[in-house]
Design a protein around this motif. Structure first.
Motif: not given
Lengths: 509, 339
Positions: B177, B251, B255
């Motif tokens: 991410g 993702l 992140r």
């Protein structure tokens, strides 16, 4: 001759590179039916759209009852007394009959006296034999196609139209409904209304029109009394060449082989009950009968598009177990729909993509489509079927009806079928393209493909088919062949009891 | 930016598609070309107006901001091509994030295994959507409107409205991410997105399976009358959309180092806007992945530009909306003239 109710003089209209109308002049007498004929693309629709206020002409005058007028919109034209009954029903399906009829009047601010418009609707409908019983409160979608068409006509009458344009009004009607329409047109004539009438069915024109105007490539070819032109002369002027052999020769005796497709006791619950027939190699088998007699449903059931509830279908002696259309295609049985735009074509996609759809594996490697193969396939049929196009990447909706139909047939041929069932293969296409399709059917038959043609147009059934199965109320009531294939026998079989037909003659558009 | 575009451009430079040729021969007349021109024009303008615009740091931020949502844009575009829509994508992102985060944090599940469960959850939600649409016959709009609220609701219940702190996730997982590839300075997630986008763009032009989505969207009846199993195709579309949305949700937690129930609340509408700017039609049968990616790139560019120009965040929605209306109107008018 009385003063014309409507005249158009020197109308020109251009769309980009195409001169759709090039100086067309016609004159419509009150109380007469003026037919406008021509091949697809001849300019009939453009002319009607100019008169109906859809298009503004580039040049030329429209003169209504001696006064020059110009229309900015269809409602403007309607307001001045020009009604337009379109080929496709253009009513609001979810609202009542009365509200549809009085839409022009309701289309302004204020309150509506519903009792009043219901009463008025009743009064207007009373003029239409067989339709006086329609309830003004009923929703339009609950009515049959022909009843909806009557509503369209009444809508035009409600604003006291002086001219009514009919654009292929019989395309969706059964024979008995067509009769009713003709009687209505008679009533309109008697009221002094001028009628412009477009149709591809020449027999109708001889039946009801007084005058006929022939258009070709946007030019006026001839205007004459219908009685002054025989059918051959009319067709020749429409196509601009001698079209002597519209129909190909029938199968020569001895060329017809064994049965390819045998259908026994086929049934589809609630739709048709007992259909049996055989299709032999090398022949074109026609299916005649009234709209609603179960011809389309029979074809769709054979192909697995409708559920079979009884009976058997065998191909080359082997009984098939078709559950859905994919099974039928795999066995080599394909169906050409009667409803080209709704069920046949992907109008927004290219010609190539339309032709390859039934067997993408044929133009793909490892499930990846090869553009070259796909375009090549399309190119092959474009050449074989004489489809007039600029490129195979062109969208299908840019083609004329006849060329669209050829694309649709190409799609079916691309899977190399053993039996091809064509439902109204020439509906809405011009006579030149019709002739090409008849010859194509004959060629396919002589190559050993079984061909079934369902058609409501008796002349083509008689002209093209070697044998004709006649359906009546959900079963095949007889098969005619040789000299027996004639109009009288077919009609007799198809209309065993005509009173009953009135009740059962529901549209299957 | 330029690097990214080059990769996209190569993706369609296959013999199947004349798109690349059309883009450069007659850019103004072609939807994707128009979007590219607007992006280039806006970039040049911003390069002049803001000294910070042409820095790699800015480009990195900009790309990262749409790389994850880009997955959802791809999914939405496929749904639109099929003639449907999926309004639930943002909720599925949030739900999957919360579920994966909970499994990791409270049930001490391996994060990769938890992510696999998350992807399966996306698949299950897509399958349920597909069943409602194909078996019961509800419209995709209604079905996914319901699912949007159901999925968001479950995310709310599971998280009880509290963000899940996930700093303890292993560094390899965080890499997908927020990691940067070696010394190139390129974030991994951008590369991942470009690979997925290029793959889907290629497949959407070439694969027989995705071609069937176009057929179904263009004319469902004609597809049936051509022997296509329409329900199977639609089912497949919603399953794929579910998986892609779940992937975007996973993702996101990698992140942001956290999972929240309020994640991606506007992503549905952004994804629809991007797809439509890029040429998709709500009537189905039209649209390309390449166009939709350009659409989301344009939206991200506008957002970045507004930030750089010190236009307050409250203006962004207004500008995005106007761009959407403008893009669709221009396209509509140019089509109407052609007729």
């Amino acid at each position: 001759m009385a003063q014309p109710i409507l005249e158009v003089r020197g109308i020109r209209k251009r769309f980009f590179a195409t001169q759709a109308l090039d100086g067309v002049t016609i004159s419509l007498a009150p109380g007469s039916v003026h037919a406008v004929v021509g091949e697809n693309g001849a300019g009939k629709s453009t002319l009607m759209n100019v008169i109906g206020g859809v298009y503004e002409p580039d040049e030329g005058d429209i003169i209504l009852e001696g006064t020059k007028v110009s229309f900015r919109s269809p409602s403007d034209a309607l307001g001045r007394g020009i009604g337009f009954v379109h080929q496709e029903i253009a009513l609001c399906q979810h609202i009542s009959v009365a509200e549809n009829i009085f839409m022009p009047a309701l289309n302004r601010p204020g309150f509506v006296d519903f009792q009043d418009i219901y009463k008025e609707t009743k009064r207007l409908l009373a003029d239409f034999e067989g339709h006086a019983h329609i309830d003004p409160r009923q929703k339009v979608r609950e009515l049959g196609v022909s009843q909806q068409q009557v509503i369209e006509i009444v809508k035009a009458l409600s604003v006291n139209c002086k001219v009514i344009i009919f654009d292929e009004p019989t395309a969706a009607l059964t024979e008995s409904e067509t009769e009713v329409l003709f009687r209505i047109i008679g009533t309109l004539k008697a009221k002094g209304i001028g009628i412009l009438y477009i149709s591809h069915r020449l027999a109708e024109i001889y039946r009801i029109a007084d005058t006929v105007t022939i258009l070709r490539d946007g030019n006026l070819i001839e205007t004459n009394a219908v009685s002054a032109l025989d059918q051959v002369a009319l067709v020749n002027r429409m196509v601009g060449r001698d079209l002597t052999d519209i129909y190909p020769a029938k199968a020569a005796p001895g060329t017809i082989g064994d049965a390819i497709l045998t259908v026994k006791g086929l049934a589809c619950k609630g739709v048709f009950k007992d259909v049996s027939f055989t299709l032999k190699q090398g022949e074109i088998l026609g299916f005649a009968g009234l709209v609603g007699s179960g011809r389309t449903e029979t074809a769709r059931t054979i192909c697995g598009l409708m559920r079979r509830t009884g009976g058997t279908v065998s191909l080359g002696g082997k009984e098939l177990h078709i559950r859905d259309y994919r099974d039928a295609i795999r066995e080599g049985i394909v169906y050409l729909t009667e409803n080209r735009a709704l069920e046949g074509l992907f109008l927004d996609l290219s010609i190539s993509k339309n032709i390859s759809v039934m067997d993408l594996g044929k133009v793909a490697k490892l499930s990846l489509i090869q553009a070259k193969a796909e375009n090549g396939l399309a190119q092959r049929y474009v050449g074989e079927m004489l489809i007039k196009i600029a490129s195979v990447g062109q969208k299908v909706n840019s083609l004329s009806g006849g060329n669209q139909q050829k694309v649709l047939i190409s799609k079916l041929l691309s899977v190399a079928p053993k039996v091809i069932i064509m439902d109204e293969p020439t509906r809405g296409i011009d006579i030149g393209a019709k002739a090409q399709i008849y010859h194509l059917l004959r060629r396919l038959a002589s190559e050993g493909i079984g061909v079934i043609m369902i058609s409501s147009e008796l002349p083509e059934v008689i002209g093209v088919c070697d044998r004709v199965a006649v359906m009546y109320e959900g079963s095949v009531c007889g098969v005619l062949e040789g000299g027996g294939v004639n109009e009288r026998s077919i009609v007799q079989m198809a209309c065993l009891s005509s009173e009953e037909q009135e009740n059962h003659g529901r549209g299957v558009a | 930016m330029r690097k990214g575009k080059a990769a996209d451009v190569e993706s369609i430079a296959d013999p199947q598609s004349p798109a690349i040729k059309r883009v450069f021969r007659k850019p103004g007349s072609f939807r994707e070309g128009t979007t590219i021109l607007v992006i280039i024009g806006l970039s040049i303008m911003m390069g002049i107006l803001s000294p910070y615009f042409l820095t790699s740091a800015n480009f990195r931020t900009m790309f990262m901001s749409f790389a994850i949502n880009g997955m959802v844009v791809i999914a939405m575009t496929l749904a639109l091509i099929s003639g449907g829509i999926d309004l639930g994508v943002g909720s599925v992102m949030a739900l999957v994030g919360v579920v994966v985060g909970t499994l990791f944090l409270n049930f001490h599940m391996n994060i990769w295994l938890a992510s696999l469960v998350g992807l399966l959850l996306g698949l299950v939600i897509g399958t349920i959507n597909g069943l409602f649409i194909t078996k019961i016959g509800l419209s995709p709009f209604i079905t996914t409107l319901g699912m949007m609220q159901v999925a968001r609701g479950i995310a709310n219940v599971v998280s009880q409205g509290m963000p899940l702190p996930l700093q303890s996730m292993p560094v390899e997982f965080k890499f997908i991410g927020r990691g940067i590839i070696g010394s190139t300075g390129i974030p991994f997630v951008i590369v991942l997105f470009l690979v997925v986008a290029v793959a889907f763009d290629f497949l959407s032009r070439r694969s027989t399976i995705i071609r069937k989505i176009y057929y179904v969207g263009s004319n469902e009846k004609a597809a049936r009358f051509s022997g296509i199993d329409v329900n199977k195709v639609r089912m497949g579309v919603y399953m794929l959309v579910g998986v892609l949305a779940a992937f975007a949700g996973i993702l996101s937690i990698a992140r942001f180092n956290s999972a929240t129930n309020t994640l991606a609340e506007t992503v549905n509408m952004d994804a629809i806007s991007a797809a439509v700017i890029g040429g998709a039609s709500l009537n189905g049968g039209e649209g390309t992945i390449f166009g939709a990616v350009l659409g989301i790139a344009l939206l991200a560019l506008i957002q970045t530009s507004l930030n750089l120009l010190d236009v307050g965040p409250y203006w962004q929605s207004l500008v995005t909306g106007l761009v959407l209306l403008l893009a669709v109107s221009i396209d509509f008018l140019s089509h109407r003239k052609a007729r």
